[in-house]
Scaffold this active site. Structure first.
Site, PDB file in Angstrom:
ATOM      1  N   ALA A   5       0.830  -1.210   0.000  1.00  0.00           N
ATOM      2  CA  ALA A   5       0.000   0.000   0.000  1.00  0.00           C
ATOM      3  C   ALA A   5       0.862   1.258   0.000  1.00  0.00           C
ATOM      4  CB  ALA A   5      -0.932  -0.010   1.214  1.00  0.00           C
ATOM      5  N   TYR A   6       1.928   1.257   0.771  1.00  0.00           N
ATOM      6  CA  TYR A   6       2.792   2.432   0.869  1.00  0.00           C
ATOM      7  C   TYR A   6       3.476   2.716  -0.462  1.00  0.00           C
ATOM      8  CZ  TYR A   6       6.474   5.562   2.453  1.00  0.00           C
ATOM      9  OH  TYR A   6       7.315   6.628   2.608  1.00  0.00           O
ATOM     10  N   THR A   7       4.095   1.702  -1.065  1.00  0.00           N
ATOM     11  CA  THR A   7       4.817   1.934  -2.320  1.00  0.00           C
ATOM     12  C   THR A   7       3.868   2.271  -3.467  1.00  0.00           C
ATOM     13  OG1 THR A   7       4.893  -0.447  -2.747  1.00  0.00           O
ATOM     14  CG2 THR A   7       6.811   0.522  -1.684  1.00  0.00           C
TER      15      THR A   7
END
Length: 87
Positions: A5-7
């Site tokens: 989700a972050y990347t």
């Protein structure tokens, strides 16, 4: 899952920054990271339980730099404490 989700969100933010910079050249659209990409360092914050190698003040350096750009400053760039980072 957090890493995915972050990347993914970072990639989307990078692309929209570039597209906004292209579409609205009279407005500055830039990105900053509160760390040093080349050295794989980051600022110690509550988000990372203060495990970063840099102080919060050091992490603010690129943000202050972008906030104080003059009218002829760049747009569509990504910077860290050391300067521009290649996309």
């Amino acid at each position: 899952m957090h890493e995915l989700a972050y990347t993914s969100s970072k990639a989307a933010l990078n692309m929209i920054t570039i597209r906004y910079a292209q579409a609205l050249p009279r407005v500055k659209f830039n990105l900053a990271t509160p760390g040093e990409v080349a050295h794989h360092t980051f600022a110690a914050t509550d988000m990372n339980h203060h495990t970063g190698q840099l102080t919060a003040a050091e992490g603010a350096d690129p943000i202050v730099h972008l906030a104080t750009l003059d009218a002829d400053g760049p747009t569509g760039i990504f910077i860290d404490r050391l300067g521009p980072v290649a996309w």
